[in-house]
Design an enzyme around this catalytic site. Structure first.
Site, PDB file in Angstrom:
ATOM      1  N   GLU A  81      -5.046  33.634  16.013  1.00  0.00           N
ATOM      2  CA  GLU A  81      -4.073  33.255  14.995  1.00  0.00           C
ATOM      3  C   GLU A  81      -4.767  33.069  13.656  1.00  0.00           C
ATOM      4  O   GLU A  81      -6.006  33.062  13.569  1.00  0.00           O
ATOM      5  CB  GLU A  81      -3.367  31.953  15.392  1.00  0.00           C
ATOM      6  CG  GLU A  81      -4.311  30.763  15.551  1.00  0.00           C
ATOM      7  CD  GLU A  81      -3.650  29.581  16.266  1.00  0.00           C
ATOM      8  OE1 GLU A  81      -2.623  29.771  16.940  1.00  0.00           O
ATOM      9  OE2 GLU A  81      -4.188  28.460  16.145  1.00  0.00           O
ATOM     10  N   ARG A 159      -4.742  21.957  25.796  1.00  0.00           N
ATOM     11  CA  ARG A 159      -5.059  20.717  25.089  1.00  0.00           C
ATOM     12  C   ARG A 159      -6.294  20.077  25.705  1.00  0.00           C
ATOM     13  O   ARG A 159      -6.348  19.847  26.915  1.00  0.00           O
ATOM     14  CB  ARG A 159      -3.892  19.733  25.154  1.00  0.00           C
ATOM     15  CG  ARG A 159      -2.619  20.210  24.498  1.00  0.00           C
ATOM     16  CD  ARG A 159      -1.583  19.082  24.421  1.00  0.00           C
ATOM     17  NE  ARG A 159      -0.261  19.610  24.150  1.00  0.00           N
ATOM     18  CZ  ARG A 159       0.670  19.814  25.075  1.00  0.00           C
ATOM     19  NH1 ARG A 159       0.417  19.472  26.336  1.00  0.00           N
ATOM     20  NH2 ARG A 159       1.840  20.311  24.771  1.00  0.00           N
TER      21      ARG A 159
END
Length: 268
Positions: A81, A159
């Site tokens: 990204e 995470r």
């Protein structure tokens, strides 16, 4: 894939770190805390996903897998990204990479005892800061930031640390995906919004900033057009700032005076 121009649907996504007062030109569709706006095709997922993010708190410290690791896990792809900061409050920062290289054992220990937050490289940011985030980069977006994100269209986030929020962590998967170390300086920089330029040249997608189609580098793939300022029309379909359309490359565009646009294409 070629088709007529289409305005993508905007999906507001509730996040615990989101905001209840979105900046113009965005408007809340309810009273919830909105952290992201996704632009989605009505019929089928596209290779790229365009998002806006709005933060009132830090996001989790996280990592995304590569295409290769994703394939091993049976996933359609990995996730790379990039971020372009549109607004940042005083003191806002992005955590990108760790200040020193960490072994897998060191990363696990730091995630478990919370010291990972202090080991991150927190970079102060302001409007125009730009960063490409390769798969494997340990990263986090801080509070007080509005940014536009272009990414491979894969909802894959591991995470590592979430500041005690009651959300699932993915420590084993994250450790396998992570390459914890300093961020390469040449993957980031400062963008002058008035200058036409290529911001990303592969390996997963290309991204340009300008007021018309880029002169070089376009492929035959469907293109996302994201107006940052002003508006644009393609084949009778219009998009203004805060919206996103897709169309075949090189179709004639009607661009409002002073408009500034992002053009994004996936690489096959």
């Amino acid at each position: 894939m070629r088709q007529s121009a289409q305005l993508l649907s905007a999906k507001q996504v509730i996040k615990p770190w989101g905001r209840r007062d979105l900046p113009a030109p965005f408007e809340l569709s309810g009273g919830s805390s909105i952290g992201e706006i996704w632009f989605e095709h009505e019929r089928a997922p596209l290779d790229l996903l365009v998002k806006y993010l709005f933060t009132s708190e830090k996001l989790s410290i996280q990592v995304h897998p590569s295409d290769e690791l994703g394939a091993e896990k049976g996933l359609p792809s990995g996730k790379e990204e990039c971020w372009l900061v549109l607004h940042a409050e005083p003191g806002a920062a992005l955590g990108i990479g760790t200040r020193e290289p960490l072994t897998s054992d060191q990363l696990r220990a730091a995630a478990l005892d919370g010291s990972l937050e202090q080991l991150m490289d927190w970079k102060p940011v302001s409007r125009g800061d730009f960063y490409y985030i390769p798969a494997g980069t340990v990263h986090a977006i801080g509070a007080g930031v509005t940014l536009v994100e272009i990414q491979q269209n894969a909802d894959i986030t591991y995470r590592l640390f979430d500041y005690g929020r009651p959300r699932e962590l993915h420590l084993d998967e994250g450790l396998e995906a992570a390459a914890a170390g300093p961020y390469p300086d040449d993957l980031g920089g400062k963008v002058n919004f008035a200058v036409d330029q290529q911001l990303v040249a592969g390996p997963k997608f290309d991204l340009w900033l300008g007021s018309s189609w880029p002169a070089e580098g376009l492929s035959s793939e469907l293109a996302h057009i994201i107006p940052l300022v002003g508006s644009v029309s393609a084949e009778g379909v219009s998009a203004k700032a805060g919206e996103c359309l897709v169309c075949a490359p090189r179709v004639p565009l009607e661009v409002a005076p002073g408009a500034r646009l992002l053009f994004a294409q996936a690489r096959k």
